[in-house]
Design an enzyme around this catalytic site. Sequence first.
Site, PDB file in Angstrom:
ATOM      1  N   ASP A   1      28.938  36.469  33.990  1.00 27.13           N
ATOM      2  CA  ASP A   1      29.820  35.430  34.529  1.00 27.13           C
ATOM      3  C   ASP A   1      29.120  34.073  34.462  1.00 27.13           C
ATOM      4  O   ASP A   1      28.071  33.874  35.079  1.00 27.13           O
ATOM      5  CB  ASP A   1      30.170  35.778  35.982  1.00 27.13           C
ATOM      6  CG  ASP A   1      31.305  34.946  36.544  1.00 27.13           C
ATOM      7  OD1 ASP A   1      31.499  33.804  36.083  1.00 27.13           O
ATOM      8  OD2 ASP A   1      31.999  35.431  37.462  1.00 27.13           O
TER       9      ASP A   1
ATOM     10  N   HIS B   1      33.669  35.723  33.546  1.00 27.89           N
ATOM     11  CA  HIS B   1      34.439  35.555  34.787  1.00 27.89           C
ATOM     12  C   HIS B   1      35.826  36.182  34.659  1.00 27.89           C
ATOM     13  O   HIS B   1      36.356  36.736  35.613  1.00 27.89           O
ATOM     14  CB  HIS B   1      34.550  34.077  35.156  1.00 27.89           C
ATOM     15  CG  HIS B   1      35.021  33.854  36.560  1.00 27.89           C
ATOM     16  ND1 HIS B   1      34.364  34.373  37.666  1.00 27.89           N
ATOM     17  CD2 HIS B   1      36.092  33.181  37.060  1.00 27.89           C
ATOM     18  CE1 HIS B   1      35.002  34.024  38.773  1.00 27.89           C
ATOM     19  NE2 HIS B   1      36.053  33.308  38.438  1.00 27.89           N
TER      20      HIS B   1
ATOM     21  N   SER C   1      38.174  35.947  41.827  1.00 29.11           N
ATOM     22  CA  SER C   1      37.785  34.563  42.026  1.00 29.11           C
ATOM     23  C   SER C   1      38.315  34.029  43.366  1.00 29.11           C
ATOM     24  O   SER C   1      38.135  34.661  44.410  1.00 29.11           O
ATOM     25  CB  SER C   1      38.274  33.738  40.825  1.00 29.11           C
ATOM     26  OG  SER C   1      37.602  32.513  40.726  1.00 29.11           O
TER      27      SER C   1
END
Length: 268
Positions: free
Chosen positions: A218, A246, A81
């Site tokens: 995701d 995610h 991320s």
Amino acid sequence: MEGGGKKHFVLVHGLCHGAWCWYKVATLLRAAGHRVTALDLAAAGAHPARLDEVRSFEEYSRPLLDAVAGGGERVVLVGHSHGGLSLALAMERFPGKVAAAVFAAAAMPCVGKHMGVTTEEFMRRTASKGLLMDCQMVPINGSSSSSSSSNGVAIVMGPRFMEEKYYQESPAEDLTLAKLLVRPGNQFLEDPVMKDSALLTAGNYGSVRKVFVVLKADGSSTEEMQRWMVDMSPGTEVHEIAGADHAVMSSKPTELCDVLLRIANKYD
């Protein structure tokens, strides 16, 4: 967090998270004989700093920069991320010390554009679709959201967002753990490092082997967003993990570990 082994993996968490989120992947990599360092970036995880004490993206990324600079061997960097931006900074500073950089649905900037472009695009897409749900934007140390203060604004992850967009394919225990341990996070959108289009160079950042892991389920950084980042950096190796939300380290840790082991065997 270290073990003995053939390769040295350095795991970098995303916004609001910490080294704790890698507990499954770190265990699997060590069981395969590799050395693992899972880092807490500044004011994240168990790092002792408060959010308002970390005034720049450089300070936030300092634990990673120090780890890469101080090591004797080349490392495999793994970012998740927002952690991809800290990876990019380390790659630009120490390209000779990075055997490969793996971006797991991570912010992957490109040469010729400022680093903040990935976060800006993510925020544009999520805002237009309401994907941030019950996440909150909270002023840091009294600064206002309209202020140009370096303190900026923190994101506080909402429980519904985590349940429905981040950990929706993960075991319930991992969602519970995350709700207990996440901290507010600063994206540092106004930081000069994020706005410098000349920061990432072809000779340094551009010379490091990049691998992007597309997470097919995701709900936060959509596959479309992930592919957009890949397209900006031609030559990036791409792997896909089906059914990964995610929080891939929670939902598909074995599959992610398998990808990392293949990369470790491929790049010295």
